[in-house]
Design an enzyme around this catalytic site. Structure first.
Site, PDB file in Angstrom:
ATOM      1  N   GLY A 123       0.814  -1.208   0.000  1.00  0.00           N
ATOM      2  CA  GLY A 123       0.000   0.000   0.000  1.00  0.00           C
ATOM      3  C   GLY A 123       0.843   1.252   0.000  1.00  0.00           C
ATOM      4  O   GLY A 123       1.290   1.719   1.049  1.00  0.00           O
ATOM      5  N   LEU A 124       1.037   1.778  -1.204  1.00  0.00           N
ATOM      6  CA  LEU A 124       1.852   2.971  -1.360  1.00  0.00           C
ATOM      7  C   LEU A 124       1.000   4.130  -1.877  1.00  0.00           C
ATOM      8  O   LEU A 124       1.007   5.230  -1.313  1.00  0.00           O
ATOM      9  CB  LEU A 124       2.964   2.631  -2.377  1.00  0.00           C
ATOM     10  N   GLY A 130       0.223   9.442  -6.288  1.00  0.00           N
ATOM     11  CA  GLY A 130       0.386   8.339  -7.245  1.00  0.00           C
ATOM     12  C   GLY A 130       1.808   8.358  -7.749  1.00  0.00           C
ATOM     13  O   GLY A 130       2.721   7.800  -7.120  1.00  0.00           O
ATOM     14  N   SER A 131       2.030   9.051  -8.866  1.00  0.00           N
ATOM     15  CA  SER A 131       3.401   9.179  -9.392  1.00  0.00           C
ATOM     16  C   SER A 131       4.306   9.819  -8.344  1.00  0.00           C
ATOM     17  O   SER A 131       5.469   9.440  -8.186  1.00  0.00           O
ATOM     18  CB  SER A 131       3.402  10.061 -10.639  1.00  0.00           C
ATOM     19  N   THR A 157      -3.651  -3.607  -5.127  1.00  0.00           N
ATOM     20  CA  THR A 157      -3.891  -4.920  -5.731  1.00  0.00           C
ATOM     21  C   THR A 157      -3.859  -6.014  -4.675  1.00  0.00           C
ATOM     22  O   THR A 157      -2.991  -6.001  -3.795  1.00  0.00           O
ATOM     23  CB  THR A 157      -2.817  -5.197  -6.818  1.00  0.00           C
ATOM     24  N   GLY A 338      -9.686  -8.579 -37.387  1.00  0.00           N
ATOM     25  CA  GLY A 338     -10.889  -7.896 -37.865  1.00  0.00           C
ATOM     26  C   GLY A 338     -12.043  -8.020 -36.887  1.00  0.00           C
ATOM     27  O   GLY A 338     -11.844  -8.116 -35.670  1.00  0.00           O
ATOM     28  N   GLU A 362       2.597   0.813 -11.385  1.00  0.00           N
ATOM     29  CA  GLU A 362       4.012   0.763 -10.966  1.00  0.00           C
ATOM     30  C   GLU A 362       4.878   1.737 -11.756  1.00  0.00           C
ATOM     31  O   GLU A 362       5.964   1.402 -12.224  1.00  0.00           O
ATOM     32  CB  GLU A 362       4.542  -0.675 -11.056  1.00  0.00           C
ATOM     33  N   SER A 365       4.281   5.462 -17.998  1.00  0.00           N
ATOM     34  CA  SER A 365       5.324   5.557 -19.029  1.00  0.00           C
ATOM     35  C   SER A 365       6.091   6.876 -18.899  1.00  0.00           C
ATOM     36  O   SER A 365       7.310   6.931 -19.101  1.00  0.00           O
ATOM     37  CB  SER A 365       4.697   5.453 -20.422  1.00  0.00           C
TER      38      SER A 365
HETATM   39  C1  LIG Z   1      -5.103  -1.717 -11.622  1.00  0.00           C
HETATM   40  C2  LIG Z   1      -4.150  -0.949 -10.752  1.00  0.00           C
HETATM   41  C3  LIG Z   1      -3.451  -1.615  -9.753  1.00  0.00           C
HETATM   42  C4  LIG Z   1      -2.602  -0.889  -8.895  1.00  0.00           C
HETATM   43  N1  LIG Z   1      -1.983  -1.554  -7.853  1.00  0.00           N
HETATM   44  C5  LIG Z   1      -1.296  -0.824  -6.938  1.00  0.00           C
HETATM   45  C6  LIG Z   1      -0.762  -1.452  -5.757  1.00  0.00           C
HETATM   46  O1  LIG Z   1      -0.877  -2.674  -5.569  1.00  0.00           O
HETATM   47  N2  LIG Z   1      -0.130  -0.692  -4.839  1.00  0.00           N
HETATM   48  C7  LIG Z   1       0.027   0.656  -5.005  1.00  0.00           C
HETATM   49  O2  LIG Z   1       0.594   1.297  -4.123  1.00  0.00           O
HETATM   50  N3  LIG Z   1      -0.443   1.291  -6.124  1.00  0.00           N
HETATM   51  C8  LIG Z   1      -1.101   0.576  -7.087  1.00  0.00           C
HETATM   52  N4  LIG Z   1      -1.620   1.205  -8.208  1.00  0.00           N
HETATM   53  C9  LIG Z   1      -1.428   2.633  -8.361  1.00  0.00           C
HETATM   54  C10 LIG Z   1      -0.457   2.988  -9.488  1.00  0.00           C
HETATM   55  O3  LIG Z   1       0.856   2.665  -9.134  1.00  0.00           O
HETATM   56  C11 LIG Z   1      -0.665   4.460  -9.826  1.00  0.00           C
HETATM   57  O4  LIG Z   1      -1.848   4.507 -10.596  1.00  0.00           O
HETATM   58  C12 LIG Z   1       0.478   5.070 -10.596  1.00  0.00           C
HETATM   59  O5  LIG Z   1       1.577   5.249  -9.766  1.00  0.00           O
HETATM   60  C13 LIG Z   1       0.115   6.410 -11.228  1.00  0.00           C
HETATM   61  O6  LIG Z   1      -0.444   7.260 -10.270  1.00  0.00           O
HETATM   62  P1  LIG Z   1      -1.815   8.057 -10.592  1.00  0.00           P
HETATM   63  O7  LIG Z   1      -2.745   7.077 -11.203  1.00  0.00           O
HETATM   64  O8  LIG Z   1      -2.229   8.763  -9.353  1.00  0.00           O
HETATM   65  O9  LIG Z   1      -1.448   9.081 -11.702  1.00  0.00           O
HETATM   66  P2  LIG Z   1      -0.856  10.570 -11.512  1.00  0.00           P
HETATM   67  O10 LIG Z   1       0.393  10.527 -10.733  1.00  0.00           O
HETATM   68  O11 LIG Z   1      -1.938  11.464 -11.060  1.00  0.00           O
HETATM   69  O12 LIG Z   1      -0.506  10.913 -13.017  1.00  0.00           O
HETATM   70  C14 LIG Z   1      -1.486  11.285 -13.989  1.00  0.00           C
HETATM   71  C15 LIG Z   1      -0.773  11.537 -15.309  1.00  0.00           C
HETATM   72  O13 LIG Z   1       0.217  12.572 -15.133  1.00  0.00           O
HETATM   73  C16 LIG Z   1       1.492  12.089 -15.535  1.00  0.00           C
HETATM   74  N5  LIG Z   1       2.536  12.645 -14.657  1.00  0.00           N
HETATM   75  C17 LIG Z   1       2.585  12.617 -13.317  1.00  0.00           C
HETATM   76  N6  LIG Z   1       3.719  13.200 -12.859  1.00  0.00           N
HETATM   77  C18 LIG Z   1       4.393  13.613 -13.961  1.00  0.00           C
HETATM   78  C19 LIG Z   1       5.642  14.266 -14.171  1.00  0.00           C
HETATM   79  N7  LIG Z   1       6.421  14.636 -13.146  1.00  0.00           N
HETATM   80  N8  LIG Z   1       6.039  14.517 -15.445  1.00  0.00           N
HETATM   81  C20 LIG Z   1       5.265  14.139 -16.488  1.00  0.00           C
HETATM   82  N9  LIG Z   1       4.063  13.515 -16.360  1.00  0.00           N
HETATM   83  C21 LIG Z   1       3.650  13.250 -15.115  1.00  0.00           C
HETATM   84  C22 LIG Z   1       1.417  10.586 -15.386  1.00  0.00           C
HETATM   85  O14 LIG Z   1       2.387   9.943 -16.194  1.00  0.00           O
HETATM   86  C23 LIG Z   1      -0.008  10.323 -15.829  1.00  0.00           C
HETATM   87  O15 LIG Z   1      -0.060  10.293 -17.223  1.00  0.00           O
HETATM   88  C24 LIG Z   1      -2.422   0.501  -9.086  1.00  0.00           C
HETATM   89  C25 LIG Z   1      -3.094   1.152 -10.134  1.00  0.00           C
HETATM   90  C26 LIG Z   1      -3.947   0.456 -10.956  1.00  0.00           C
HETATM   91  C27 LIG Z   1      -4.680   1.196 -12.051  1.00  0.00           C
END
Ligand SMILES: Cc1cc2nc3c(=O)[nH]c(=O)nc-3n(C[C@H](O)[C@H](O)[C@H](O)COP(=O)(O)OP(=O)(O)OC[C@H]3O[C@@H](n4cnc5c(N)ncnc54)[C@H](O)[C@@H]3O)c2cc1C
Length: 380
Positions: A123-124, A130-131, A157, A338, A362, A365
């Site tokens: 749980g991170l 997120g990012s 997950t 198709g 994780e 891109s």
């Molecule tokens: C099905 C699923 C399973 C998951 N499982 C886990 C899990 O087990 N444990 C856990 O901790 N997390 C989990 N996650 C979370 C996942 O790791 C995050 O979704 C991921 O880190 C992206 O964070 P966010 O969705 O908040 O996107 P955001 O960080 O809000 O980003 C949104 C958009 O902005 C872009 N962006 C963000 N920062 C920058 C930057 N500095 N420069 C350029 N572009 C940027 C991103 O690339 C993205 O396109 C899961 C997610 C999903 C969908």
């Protein structure tokens, strides 16, 4: 890229298991969003829940290349199984293997490696972290000999089927990614609330949930590693996790490719075999080349990991490339097949939904590109 005999043998075994046991249930898993208990037990008996866990703790003790192979083969037939196995092994058990003290290893690794009583989770991510995972708002405050934890996590997950998970929380009020620590949370701990299962676009058989910590009290023994080392720990965990999400993407790409290749080899167009047409030839050639290139990157990172070398750059490249070509390959496979590829009776529409996660989870891109370029700017 050659595999050692033992790795090749393992690959054959996992392929056979995946085709015989997992593939026939893949559509049902996607349709119902439920993972069948009997299949779960078969994965456990096969050893897929303790692939890299040391043998002395009840695991298989296999190397990272074998681990990547297992995730690829499971994902080739069922993305939901692929992510469940990947998240459990890379995120659920690995923190204990890498950072647990001997008591924590003895207590947690054997039941996790068997999976019989449930899986492990990590749980991170939080609604606002997120990012930028260092922006965690979950806090742990010391009260006498205990930590009192409050906060939320999301998109975790395996959370609904976990027996234990590792979470991060801020233990010091300092800005940025410093002052974060990791804690072990057993299922059933008072104040630990597991939310409802998310209704996802793809990977529908994989259990993804929100978590809440409401004055959850943990003794000091539940801290994993040293206080303040949480950020460093999860950066290391995510480096390895990228290999497994790359392997998952690779499996989905290979599954779509295999379906499209069979279609081209067994169908005709305007009275001639489809293999005669350049349009199909080029798509098949491009897909195969990209899949092999992705496999090279993934196995290369896995080999570096097995040699205890740094993999930050390599695993980011492997995850970035494999995820992007997988999305492209699944799309190309649908284009080749198709209209039938658009139906639920083929695995392609499911793969099309499943593969999108690979460019997000994780580390997106964009984040992989940041990691790669930072490494290049640092080097001479
Ligand atoms: C099905 C699923 C399973 C998951 N499982 C886990 C899990 O087990 N444990 C856990 O901790 N997390 C989990 N996650 C979370 C996942 O790791 C995050 O979704 C991921 O880190 C992206 O964070 P966010 O969705 O908040 O996107 P955001 O960080 O809000 O980003 C949104 C958009 O902005 C872009 N962006 C963000 N920062 C920058 C930057 N500095 N420069 C350029 N572009 C940027 C991103 O690339 C993205 O396109 C899961 C997610 C999903 C969908």
């Amino acid at each position: 890229m050659e595999l050692r005999d033992k790795q090749q043998h393992y690959r054959d075994q996992v392929r056979e298991f995946a085709v015989q046991e997992i593939e026939p249930l893949a559509r049902q898993i996607d349709d119902t969003g439920e993972y069948p208990r009997e299949l779960f037990d078969k994965l456990s008996d096969f050893g897929l829940f303790g692939i890299q866990a040391p043998v002395e703790y009840g695991g298989q003790g296999l190397d990272t290349v074998s681990y990547a192979i297992a995730v690829e083969e499971a994902s080739r037939v069922c993305g939901s199984t692929g992510i469940m196995v990947a998240a459990h092994n890379s995120l659920g058990i690995m923190p204990f293997i890498l950072f647990g003290n001997s008591q924590q290893k003895e207590q947690y690794i054997p039941p996790l490696a068997s999976g019989k009583n449930g899986l492990g989770s990590f749980g991170l991510t939080e609604p606002g972290a997120g990012s930028d995972a260092g922006a965690t708002k979950t806090v742990a405050v010391r009260e006498d000999s205990e930590w009192v934890i409050n906060g939320n996590k999301c998109f975790i997950t395996n959370a609904g089927m976990c027996q234990v998970l590792v979470i991060t929380a801020k233990t010091e009020k300092i800005p940025g990614s410093r002052g974060i620590s990791s804690f072990i949370v057993d299922r059933g701990t008072p104040g630990f609330v597991v939310g409802k299962k998310e209704d996802k676009m793809g990977l529908r058989g994989s259990d993804t949930r929100e978590l809440a910590f409401e004055n959850m009290r943990l003794p000091q023994e539940k801290m994993l590693g040293n206080e303040g080392e949480g950020f460093k720990q999860f950066m290391i965990i995510l480096d390895g996790g990228r290999i497994s999400i790359g392997a998952m993407a690779l499996g989905l790409a290979q599954g779509a490719f295999d379906y499209a290749l069979e279609h081209v080899k067994t169908s005709s167009f305007l009275g001639k075999p489809k293999t005669n047409y350049q349009s199909y030839q080029w798509k098949i050639a491009d897909m195969y080349t990209k899949i092999q290139a992705a496999r090279h990157l993934i196995w290369h990172s896995a080999r570096l990991e097995d040699a205890h070398q740094k993999i930050v750059l390599e695993s980011a490249m492997a995850k970035l490339y494999a995820s992007e070509i997988a999305t492209e390959c699944v799309r190309m496979a649908m284009q080749i097949v198709g209209q039938r590829g658009y139906l639920e009776e083929t695995p392609l529409e499911r793969m099309y939904r499943d593969v999108r996660l690979c460019e997000v989870g994780e580390g997106t891109s964009e984040i992989q590109r940041i990691v790669i370029s930072r490494n290049l700017f640092k080097s001479k």
